[in-house]
Every structure is written in C-alpha cells, then in structure tokens.
Design a protein around this motif. Structure first.
Motif, PDB file in Angstrom:
ATOM      1  N   TYR A 120       0.745  -1.185   0.068  1.00  0.00           N
ATOM      2  CA  TYR A 120      -0.095   0.035   0.042  1.00  0.00           C
ATOM      3  C   TYR A 120       0.909   1.175   0.061  1.00  0.00           C
ATOM      4  O   TYR A 120       1.902   1.424   0.888  1.00  0.00           O
ATOM      5  CB  TYR A 120      -0.920  -0.042   1.183  1.00  0.00           C
ATOM      6  CG  TYR A 120      -1.394   1.170   1.933  1.00  0.00           C
ATOM      7  CD1 TYR A 120      -2.164   2.029   1.105  1.00  0.00           C
ATOM      8  CD2 TYR A 120      -0.726   1.794   2.873  1.00  0.00           C
ATOM      9  CE1 TYR A 120      -2.255   3.269   1.641  1.00  0.00           C
ATOM     10  CE2 TYR A 120      -1.309   2.890   3.732  1.00  0.00           C
ATOM     11  CZ  TYR A 120      -2.170   3.683   3.052  1.00  0.00           C
ATOM     12  OH  TYR A 120      -2.270   4.754   3.370  1.00  0.00           O
ATOM     13  N   PRO A 122       1.118   5.110   0.888  1.00  0.00           N
ATOM     14  CA  PRO A 122       0.473   6.214   1.334  1.00  0.00           C
ATOM     15  C   PRO A 122      -0.040   7.448   0.668  1.00  0.00           C
ATOM     16  O   PRO A 122      -0.790   8.194   0.785  1.00  0.00           O
ATOM     17  CB  PRO A 122       1.171   6.554   2.594  1.00  0.00           C
ATOM     18  CG  PRO A 122       2.638   6.076   2.343  1.00  0.00           C
ATOM     19  CD  PRO A 122       2.548   4.803   1.413  1.00  0.00           C
ATOM     20  N   CYS A 130      -6.084   6.748   0.920  1.00  0.00           N
ATOM     21  CA  CYS A 130      -6.886   6.346   2.205  1.00  0.00           C
ATOM     22  C   CYS A 130      -6.148   5.064   2.485  1.00  0.00           C
ATOM     23  O   CYS A 130      -5.904   4.779   3.890  1.00  0.00           O
ATOM     24  CB  CYS A 130      -8.208   6.348   1.781  1.00  0.00           C
ATOM     25  SG  CYS A 130      -9.400   5.602   2.989  1.00  0.00           S
ATOM     26  N   SER A 131      -6.363   3.954   1.859  1.00  0.00           N
ATOM     27  CA  SER A 131      -5.992   2.613   2.020  1.00  0.00           C
ATOM     28  C   SER A 131      -5.590   1.977   0.884  1.00  0.00           C
ATOM     29  O   SER A 131      -6.135   2.288  -0.294  1.00  0.00           O
ATOM     30  CB  SER A 131      -6.792   1.994   2.950  1.00  0.00           C
ATOM     31  OG  SER A 131      -7.987   1.561   2.401  1.00  0.00           O
ATOM     32  N   SER A 133      -6.122  -1.560  -1.782  1.00  0.00           N
ATOM     33  CA  SER A 133      -7.538  -2.463  -2.045  1.00  0.00           C
ATOM     34  C   SER A 133      -7.159  -3.134  -3.388  1.00  0.00           C
ATOM     35  O   SER A 133      -6.330  -2.778  -3.920  1.00  0.00           O
ATOM     36  CB  SER A 133      -8.835  -1.830  -2.211  1.00  0.00           C
ATOM     37  OG  SER A 133      -8.796  -0.911  -3.346  1.00  0.00           O
ATOM     38  N   ALA A 154      -9.130  -4.185   3.395  1.00  0.00           N
ATOM     39  CA  ALA A 154      -8.303  -2.705   3.303  1.00  0.00           C
ATOM     40  C   ALA A 154      -6.914  -3.264   3.706  1.00  0.00           C
ATOM     41  O   ALA A 154      -6.773  -4.103   4.473  1.00  0.00           O
ATOM     42  CB  ALA A 154      -8.941  -1.763   4.231  1.00  0.00           C
ATOM     43  N   MET A 156      -3.309  -1.957   4.478  1.00  0.00           N
ATOM     44  CA  MET A 156      -2.791  -0.848   5.385  1.00  0.00           C
ATOM     45  C   MET A 156      -1.326  -1.239   5.410  1.00  0.00           C
ATOM     46  O   MET A 156      -0.401  -0.336   6.245  1.00  0.00           O
ATOM     47  CB  MET A 156      -3.315  -0.682   6.770  1.00  0.00           C
ATOM     48  CG  MET A 156      -4.987  -0.496   6.582  1.00  0.00           C
ATOM     49  SD  MET A 156      -5.318   1.060   5.643  1.00  0.00           S
ATOM     50  CE  MET A 156      -4.401   2.416   6.574  1.00  0.00           C
ATOM     51  N   HIS A 157      -0.525  -2.244   4.748  1.00  0.00           N
ATOM     52  CA  HIS A 157       0.998  -2.304   5.056  1.00  0.00           C
ATOM     53  C   HIS A 157       1.736  -1.777   3.816  1.00  0.00           C
ATOM     54  O   HIS A 157       1.247  -1.911   2.706  1.00  0.00           O
ATOM     55  CB  HIS A 157       1.018  -3.675   5.254  1.00  0.00           C
ATOM     56  CG  HIS A 157       0.405  -4.722   4.079  1.00  0.00           C
ATOM     57  ND1 HIS A 157       1.061  -4.967   3.260  1.00  0.00           N
ATOM     58  CD2 HIS A 157      -0.532  -5.364   4.462  1.00  0.00           C
ATOM     59  CE1 HIS A 157       0.291  -5.736   2.386  1.00  0.00           C
ATOM     60  NE2 HIS A 157      -0.683  -5.951   3.109  1.00  0.00           N
ATOM     61  N   GLN A 158       2.796  -1.431   4.132  1.00  0.00           N
ATOM     62  CA  GLN A 158       3.538  -0.517   3.108  1.00  0.00           C
ATOM     63  C   GLN A 158       4.453  -1.602   2.423  1.00  0.00           C
ATOM     64  O   GLN A 158       5.152  -1.507   1.528  1.00  0.00           O
ATOM     65  CB  GLN A 158       4.368   0.498   3.689  1.00  0.00           C
ATOM     66  CG  GLN A 158       3.229   1.695   4.008  1.00  0.00           C
ATOM     67  CD  GLN A 158       3.978   3.126   4.377  1.00  0.00           C
ATOM     68  OE1 GLN A 158       5.105   3.266   3.906  1.00  0.00           O
ATOM     69  NE2 GLN A 158       3.340   3.628   5.341  1.00  0.00           N
ATOM     70  N   CYS A 186     -13.336   5.403   1.934  1.00  0.00           N
ATOM     71  CA  CYS A 186     -12.380   6.434   1.620  1.00  0.00           C
ATOM     72  C   CYS A 186     -13.114   7.601   1.042  1.00  0.00           C
ATOM     73  O   CYS A 186     -12.637   8.595   0.777  1.00  0.00           O
ATOM     74  CB  CYS A 186     -11.510   5.878   0.470  1.00  0.00           C
ATOM     75  SG  CYS A 186     -10.337   4.782   1.349  1.00  0.00           S
ATOM     76  N   ARG A 191      -7.448   5.421  -3.429  1.00  0.00           N
ATOM     77  CA  ARG A 191      -7.092   3.990  -3.096  1.00  0.00           C
ATOM     78  C   ARG A 191      -6.182   3.514  -4.010  1.00  0.00           C
ATOM     79  O   ARG A 191      -6.175   4.141  -5.228  1.00  0.00           O
ATOM     80  CB  ARG A 191      -8.137   3.083  -2.913  1.00  0.00           C
ATOM     81  CG  ARG A 191      -9.072   3.445  -1.817  1.00  0.00           C
ATOM     82  CD  ARG A 191     -10.435   2.268  -1.360  1.00  0.00           C
ATOM     83  NE  ARG A 191      -9.559   1.241  -0.193  1.00  0.00           N
ATOM     84  CZ  ARG A 191     -10.204   0.603   0.142  1.00  0.00           C
ATOM     85  NH1 ARG A 191     -11.541   0.231  -0.043  1.00  0.00           N
ATOM     86  NH2 ARG A 191      -9.775  -0.318   0.971  1.00  0.00           N
TER      87      ARG A 191
END
Length: 528
Positions: A120, A122, A130-131, A133, A154, A156-158, A186, A191
C-alpha cells in the motif's frame, strides 16, 4: 501535472511500441500450455525490460493508465522480486486496472486459487491514499465492467505481503482483470495498490463435499466421507485430529474435524465437519392388563433423537418391529431395545407392567330366613383384589354396591362380584329357613361379665321386621340405652361405665312382616 496528464504522455510515446508487443504476445499464445484446469498466467512476475507506461508482456490496460513501477508517479518502493511491478489507483471518478486474455478461459462452476504480493502506498502522484485495495474480476468482453470474483480487505501495510485468492466461477471467463476498487470507506480520497509476483498458474482447487454420520452417544461410531467434485487427481487427504489419510474415516467420536484435500497440482481445499451424537430418548407408557392374569397389557414408546427409521424389540434383540407399540402383554418386567437408522441402541430395562390383585371372596356369610312366612335371608360378601368399587349379583340379578344382599328366600344361590373393569369372581351359597312362627323374643336376664356367654342383651328376631327400636330404662325411668338395629344389643354399661346389678325396663317397637305395628315391653335382670 496530475495523474491523468501523466498517463496521456505515456500513452502518446508508446502507442506504436504497444501495438508491436501485442502482436508479438499473440503470436506466442500457442506456446502456453494448460495442466488440467490449472490456467497458466503469462508473465506472472510482471517483468518488463523498459520502465515506461507500456505494460509488461502478456498484460494490457483495462481502464485508464496503470503504471510500471518503480519510478512512476512518485513511487520508489523496490519490487518484491525481479525488476518491475505494477501500481494502480482508484477514486470515485478514476479507475485503473490491468487485464490478461487467458489462453484457456476460466470454466464455469470451478474453484481456483492464485497467489500474489501486495503493498500500500500512502501517497501516489502527490495524492494521499486512504488505504490499499485489490480485486480480481472476470469478463468476456473488454467493454464489460467485469464481475468481481475476489476482493481483499483494506490494505494498510507498506511492505510486501503475500495474498492468496480462492474464488469460484458461475460462468466461463476469458479475461482475467485485476486492480484496486473503491468503496464508501474512503469517500472522495484515492485508493491504490502495488502488485507484484503472481503465481505461475491459477490452479483449480478441489471442490469437496463432506457427508457426516453422527456417533451414537458415548461411543465412537461416527464417520465422514469426503467426495471431490472437481480438481486434479490423484488427491491426498488429511484429517485432523487423527491424521487420517483416506477419503472415508470411521470410528469417530463426537467433535469437529478438519479435512484438507490436495490435488496433484498442489491446490488444496479445506473444510470442517462436525460429528454430533445421536442421543435416543424414550417416553414409555403402559396400560396394565384389565384383570389379573389377562394378556391385554400394552407398552407404547415415544422416541426422540437419533435418526429414523426406528426399530423396536422386546425379546432382547432377537426380533424387531417397526411400530413402537407392544400389545397382548401379561404383567411383568420387560427389557425393551430401540435401534435407530444408524444402529444406535437405547435400552429400557426392567420396565414393569403391573396388574390388579386377584379378586377373591374372603367370606360369604349367609343368614337364614328367620321364620316360615318371610323372605329375609341374606348373604354378606367380603371381597379383596380387583379395582373397587364392586357390584354384587345374586343368581343373575344385580343388587348394586351393597355387599349385603338381603330379602332372599331359602334356596341355593350363585353369587358374582364385579369390579370397575368388569372383572369378576363367583361362588355358591345356601340360604336355609327356620321353620317356626314369626315373632320377636326378648330374654329376661343377662350377665355381662365377659365370659363370652349371655354378655349382651338383644332381641331374637324371627321375623322380617322394619322400623325396629329397642330402649332400656333405669329404675327412675331414665333412658340408658337405645338401638335401632336388631343385631345390636346392650352390654350393661352407660357412657362406658358398668351399671349395677338389678332390674331394668325395656321397650321394643317394630313393624312385623304382616305390616303390623308391634310394641313389646318387660323387665330384665342384670346379673353381676
């Protein structure tokens, strides 16, 4: 410069190159092979030699302008493997997806699995994200929106993390489409997703159906059978707990079991099966034999639990019947066995059917006709057993509930006594007659000294009298004793205390058998 302007620059610069690469990819399509229903993905690692807006070999833009990464639109994250990967964005009015035309379409009513790596960002092209997907779609035309086959939660990990999608199809699809999706979480923000390293194949997952049979309560008689509808044989089976390796497992106790079926292609399907317990319960009722010694008792069972059909035995399992009703039974103890459709057994032991006590006439006290011109003979019947109240019958004529049958003439009589269930006992008796004149005689003395002789002063009735009354008076005319029963006499006491010896007056009144009102009086001597 915004994201749509960046995409247009890529598109102009590479238009002709894309066309050449597309022709080259199509010319190689005949080289790809399919293993059963394991569908090979072209260029699953998303590698391309040139960092540009041109997508990796085997992949096309489905909507807007996905980016070959790293280096485009501010994305600098290193690939999971190799040199390149794909970045895509989505917003309420912007959607980027990539598509691959499959050499062999996804077939209808199959289940497939494919793995990949996701991350993901940011921020994408100076826009906050937002997140993350990601969704997989199937389509048969490039103009279709596509049907969602699988969606990630969703993201949320980079950093890169592995994902495995398992999805089922309801129809065939020749286009495999992936990209981020929008939802209401969102709102108006972007996204985005970073995608790398597909597995080489979309492998067909075994479709399994498990049939379970419960265990009998407290036993290990359960079983389960797994059947594979689709997949690539041969299959390997693993059951936990128990570590069984067959498609059919037996001797299972109550509990939850997990079975994993793995096809020859390595794709596996897992499901859980619950083995319950068949607990048979019985509500047993009975009807006793009507009369002592009868064989018309009944046992009836109301069964719950288990699996029908049920079978019932009352002879220790030697024979069974379908109906939960046993008839024509005598009194006694019975062992009943109930068996359900899975051969689970319920034993009802020592079930008792009672019966009435046997009817018995303990005494038939006959009283003779007292004189020659009356019919005042009687029989007193004493009965035990059966079910009271009793009805008394003499020589075929019912006399009701009174156990003293009177008004009989001399002769031979057959008596019968019925209980409330119409059970009966019978016998014979003789009524004699005293051949003498009808009269009432009174003694003139008695000695109540407890020697058993002449202890009671009473009338000797040799007649069929009614309205009888006997009274005894003291020397001052006071009433000492009174009886309206000819059989009940005076014992020489007053209020429980013995009276002294001496003379007393008596008066007897009655109506005789000729309906004459008679009065007799006299004196008696009480001797001490």
């Amino acid at each position: 410069m915004n994201k749509p302007e960046c995409s247009r620059l890529y598109k102009v610069a590479t238009k002709h190159v894309c066309a050449l690469l597309l022709c080259f990819c199509l010319s190689l399509s005949g080289l790809y092979r399919v293993s059963a229903q394991d569908i090979e993905l072209k260029n699953p690692s998303l590698e391309t030699k040139v960092l540009s807006s041109m997508l990796p070999d085997g992949w096309k833009r489905f909507e807007q302008s996905p980016d070959v990464q790293p280096g485009a639109c501010g994305i600098t994250q290193s690939p999971y493997a190799g040199n390149t990967y794909i970045g895509m964005m989505a917003s309420p009015d912007w959607s980027e997806r990539i598509v691959q035309e499959l050499v062999t379409p996804l077939q209808a009513n199959k289940t497939y699995t494919v793995s990949f790596k996701l991350a993901y960002p940011p921020e994408y092209f100076s826009s906050s994200v937002c997140s993350g997907s990601f969704a997989i779609y199937g389509a048969n035309e490039l103009t279709e929106k596509g049907e969602i086959l699988w969606k990630s939660p969703a993201i949320m990990h980079q950093d890169w993390k592995p994902y495995t999608a398992v999805f089922s199809t309801t129809k065939a699809y020749k286009y495999f489409i992936t990209g981020p999706y929008m939802d209401t979480i969102c709102h108006n923000a972007y996204r985005a997703v970073l995608l790398d390293d597909f597995s080489p194949y979309m492998r067909e997952v075994p479709q399994i159906i498990v049939q379970a049979r419960n265990s009998c309560k407290g036993e290990q008689t359960g079983s389960a059978t797994v059947r594979v509808k689709a997949g690539q044989p041969p299959y390997r089976y693993r059951w936990e707990p128990g570590n069984f390796s067959d498609s059919i497992v037996k001797n299972l106790e109550k509990g939850t079991y997990k079975v994993t079926v793995t096809g020859a292609n390595g794709a596996a399907a897992t499901t859980f099966v619950a083995i319950g317990e068949n607990e048979l319960t019985a509500d047993v009722t009975s009807s006793a034999p009507i009369c002592h010694g009868d064989t018309n008792g009944i046992i009836k069972l109301n069964i719950s639990g288990g699996v029908s059909p049920y079978a019932f035995s009352i002879d220790g399992g030697v024979s069974y019947q379908d109906e939960p009703l046993f008839e024509h039974l005598k009194a006694g103890n019975y062992d009943i066995e109930v068996k359900d459709g899975f051969n689970c057994i319920l034993n009802v032991n020592n079930f008792t059917i009672t019966e009435p006590e046997p009817m018995e006439i303990t005494a038939a006290n006959a009283s003779a006709v007292s004189c020659s011109s009356v019919k005042n003979g009687s029989v007193e019947l004493l009965v035990t057993g059966g079910v009271s109240p009793y009805i008394y019958e003499i020589s075929g004529q019912s006399r009701g509930y009174d156990n003293v049958v009177s008004g009989l003439d001399a002769g031979d009589y057959i008596y019968r006594v019925y209980d409330q269930h119409n059970c009966y006992v019978e016998g014979e008796t003789v009524i004699n007659k005293e051949w003498r004149d009808c009269a009432v005689f009174m003694p003139n003395a008695f000695s109540p000294n407890g020697d058993g002789m002449n202890d009671i002063f009473r009338a000797k009735v040799h007649d069929a009298v009614t309205e009888f009354r006997m009274a005894v008076y003291g020397r001052w005319g006071q009433l000492i004793f009174e009886s309206r029963n000819p059989n009940v006499g005076w014992d020489g006491t007053e209020r429980g205390s013995g009276l002294p010896a001496g003379s007393y007056l008596w008066v007897v009144t009655y109506t005789d058998s000729k309906l004459q009102e008679i009065q007799q009086k006299g004196t008696l001597v009480l001797v001490r």
